[in-house]
Scaffold this motif. Structure first.
Motif, PDB file in Angstrom:
ATOM      1  N   TRP A 252    -105.800 -27.384 -34.567  1.00 45.46           N
ATOM      2  CA  TRP A 252    -106.324 -28.020 -35.766  1.00 45.46           C
ATOM      3  C   TRP A 252    -105.477 -29.225 -36.180  1.00 45.46           C
ATOM      4  O   TRP A 252    -104.261 -29.198 -36.093  1.00 45.46           O
ATOM      5  N   ALA A 253    -106.177 -30.268 -36.658  1.00 49.20           N
ATOM      6  CA  ALA A 253    -105.507 -31.460 -37.191  1.00 49.20           C
ATOM      7  C   ALA A 253    -106.385 -32.057 -38.285  1.00 49.20           C
ATOM      8  O   ALA A 253    -107.619 -31.953 -38.241  1.00 49.20           O
ATOM      9  N   VAL A 254    -105.749 -32.685 -39.254  1.00 41.46           N
ATOM     10  CA  VAL A 254    -106.483 -33.304 -40.349  1.00 41.46           C
ATOM     11  C   VAL A 254    -105.826 -34.630 -40.695  1.00 41.46           C
ATOM     12  O   VAL A 254    -104.603 -34.774 -40.617  1.00 41.46           O
ATOM     13  N   ASN A 255    -106.630 -35.610 -41.047  1.00 48.29           N
ATOM     14  CA  ASN A 255    -106.103 -36.880 -41.553  1.00 48.29           C
ATOM     15  C   ASN A 255    -107.009 -37.374 -42.672  1.00 48.29           C
ATOM     16  O   ASN A 255    -108.230 -37.158 -42.640  1.00 48.29           O
ATOM     17  N   ALA A 256    -106.406 -38.010 -43.644  1.00 50.00           N
ATOM     18  CA  ALA A 256    -107.151 -38.485 -44.809  1.00 50.00           C
ATOM     19  C   ALA A 256    -106.499 -39.746 -45.344  1.00 50.00           C
ATOM     20  O   ALA A 256    -105.277 -39.918 -45.276  1.00 50.00           O
ATOM     21  N   SER A 257    -107.324 -40.634 -45.876  1.00 46.54           N
ATOM     22  CA  SER A 257    -106.830 -41.847 -46.523  1.00 46.54           C
ATOM     23  C   SER A 257    -107.869 -42.306 -47.537  1.00 46.54           C
ATOM     24  O   SER A 257    -109.060 -41.983 -47.418  1.00 46.54           O
ATOM     25  N   GLY A 258    -107.410 -43.057 -48.534  1.00 47.70           N
ATOM     26  CA  GLY A 258    -108.354 -43.545 -49.528  1.00 47.70           C
ATOM     27  C   GLY A 258    -107.677 -44.397 -50.577  1.00 47.70           C
ATOM     28  O   GLY A 258    -106.455 -44.393 -50.720  1.00 47.70           O
ATOM     29  N   GLY A 259    -108.504 -45.140 -51.301  1.00 49.54           N
ATOM     30  CA  GLY A 259    -108.004 -45.992 -52.363  1.00 49.54           C
ATOM     31  C   GLY A 259    -109.102 -46.867 -52.920  1.00 49.54           C
ATOM     32  O   GLY A 259    -110.198 -46.965 -52.350  1.00 49.54           O
ATOM     33  N   PRO A 260    -108.845 -47.529 -54.037  1.00 48.11           N
ATOM     34  CA  PRO A 260    -109.859 -48.396 -54.653  1.00 48.11           C
ATOM     35  C   PRO A 260    -109.954 -49.744 -53.957  1.00 48.11           C
ATOM     36  O   PRO A 260    -109.011 -50.194 -53.303  1.00 48.11           O
ATOM     37  N   VAL A 261    -111.111 -50.383 -54.108  1.00 48.98           N
ATOM     38  CA  VAL A 261    -111.308 -51.741 -53.606  1.00 48.98           C
ATOM     39  C   VAL A 261    -112.070 -52.522 -54.673  1.00 48.98           C
ATOM     40  O   VAL A 261    -113.055 -52.036 -55.230  1.00 48.98           O
ATOM     41  N   TRP A 262    -111.567 -53.717 -54.983  1.00 51.65           N
ATOM     42  CA  TRP A 262    -112.200 -54.580 -55.968  1.00 51.65           C
ATOM     43  C   TRP A 262    -113.010 -55.650 -55.239  1.00 51.65           C
ATOM     44  O   TRP A 262    -112.503 -56.326 -54.344  1.00 51.65           O
TER      45      TRP A 262
END
Length: 452
Positions: A252-262
């Motif tokens: 098992w492996a997991v990756n995540a990323s995120g953030g706002p964009v204007w």
């Protein structure tokens, strides 16, 4: 001029960085795929069913050269489709070249691509408006620099330039009553990002980046009637992301990323005679979450993506997607594949201007069984079901003859495919005492999946 631009970009991408060494390894491989297909509504048309049967030829060639400090990889792909209704005939070609040069603490990369496409898979992913014989041309150059700051920290600098243009025939997409066009819009995109990652443990790595994009929608060709009414626009995107990659265990492996964009500004409308939207700042988001499992017999992955991207209708869209993929090795030579995708495309900024809001739901699921009698041969039968709900805030009663607006409402399609592929082991050769740690990234082995 276009020919010179192509040659210049490929020449630029072919320039190697730094000094080569004697020890090297090179290889040349290829693939040849063939597919029979029947689709009972290839256009996802709500007015009539456009059923087609056809033959698809997918040749490809990959070449690479690796040394201790320099890797060069090239691949060329073709996707040639011929149907019983020649209106839906389609040719896709791609040339891609990757360079990667490494020193003790630095890694320089340069990727260049040239694509000619009328792929309906691309149109489905972008907007769901399927226009026959609509051809796109794309140039792309993307340099990259990675700096190993410390043993656990890495700095990453990326830049990208891409130019996409469309050519649309008047047949099938012009309204005799209104004499207006519903054509796709190209764009010039410039982007840059600065990021980094920190390895906390062997299993856990954190990432971060800031980025900027400038999207210039280029509108229609000036030779097309009513092109002067098509308005051009420019949009600016600024955002940042935080993320993490975690290896849970061997499977098992997991990756995540995120953030706002204007996003500053809004794009042009689907029909060029409508007024442009007023510029304004809007907050969107970029999110990517992926979970994967892999053992000897089973492969499973699922994920969610939320991104802000330019589209062929001249609007920047907020794209939400969810996917699930599952495969199981039934026997040594037989593999079962299951997959599902859900997509929601929406205008990043709703406007009070008529016709400015784009909203679409799309779902597809596929099941297939592949038989691999030898390492080089692969035979696969598959079934694909697709469903779409497309809404456009526009008085479509006045534009019913337009090909693009015949997708408004809900529609579905069923497709069956029989695919045969042969992989050529190719030619390999090594010179010198060693070959170094060349990565040989992206030599094009995914060729037969890109246009399916």
């Amino acid at each position: 001029m276009y020919y010179r631009r192509k040659m210049a970009m490929l020449a630029l991408a072919g320039i190697g960085f730094g000094k080569d060494i004697a020890a090297a390894e090179w290889e040349l491989t290829g693939d040849l795929g063939q597919q029979l297909e029947y689709n009972d509504n290839i256009s996802l048309n709500t007015v009539r069913n456009d059923s087609v049967a056809g033959y698809i030829l997918m040749p490809s060639v990959q070449a690479s050269r690796k040394t201790g400090v320099l890797d060069i990889a090239f691949d060329g792909q073709g996707d040639i489709r011929r149907y019983d209704d020649s209106l839906w005939d389609c040719d896709n070609y791609r040339l891609r070249l990757n360079n990667e040069y490494r020193t003790r603490r630095n890694e320089f990369g340069l990727r260049a691509e040239y694509n000619v496409s009328c792929s309906y898979a691309q149109q489905i992913t972008d907007t769901g408006l399927l226009v026959p014989n609509s051809q796109s041309e794309e140039y792309l150059v993307a340099p990259q620099w990675n700096w190993q700051w410390t043993a656990r920290d890495q700095l990453v600098l990326n830049a990208l330039y891409s130019k996409t243009s469309y050519s649309n025939p008047s047949s099938g997409i012009v309204s005799d009553a209104d004499n207006v066009f519903a054509n796709f819009s190209g764009n010039d995109t410039y982007s840059a990002s600065l990021g980094g990652n920190h390895e906390w443990t062997r299993r856990f790595t954190s990432t971060e980046r800031i980025y900027y994009s400038n999207i210039q929608y280029t509108g229609l060709d000036s030779s097309i009637q009513n092109a002067s009414a098509q308005n051009e626009s420019t949009q600016h995107l600024v955002g940042f992301e935080l993320g993490a990659n975690y290896v849970i265990n061997r499977e098992w492996a997991v990756n995540a990323s995120g953030g706002p964009v204007w996003v500053d500004g809004t794009g042009q409308n689907l029909v060029g005679t409508l007024p442009a939207q007023d510029s304004s700042w809007t907050v969107g988001s970029n999110v990517n979450i992926n979970l994967s499992y892999n053992d000897k017999l089973t492969k499973f992955s699922t994920g969610y993506s939320n991104s802000v991207d330019p589209s062929a209708i001249g609007q920047t869209l907020q794209n939400h997607s969810v996917f699930v993929k599952y495969s199981y090795q039934l026997t040594r030579h037989v593999l079962l594949d299951l997959s599902g995708d859900f997509i929601n495309n929406q205008s990043i900024n709703g406007s009070q201007s008529t016709g400015s809001q784009f909203d679409r739901l799309y779902f597809t699921t596929a099941a297939g069984i592949a038989w691999e009698p030898t390492r080089n041969w692969r035979l696969k039968g598959s079934y694909i079901y697709s469903w779409q709900d497309y809404q456009q805030d526009l008085d479509v009663q006045n534009f019913q003859n337009l090909q693009g607006f015949q997708n408004v409402g809900t529609s579905d399609s069923n497709a069956v495919m029989l695919f045969l592929n042969y992989s050529w082991d190719g030619i390999r050769n090594s010179t010198g005492k060693g070959t170094g740690k060349g990565t040989g990234k992206e030599t094009g082995k995914e060729v037969n999946r890109n246009y399916e």
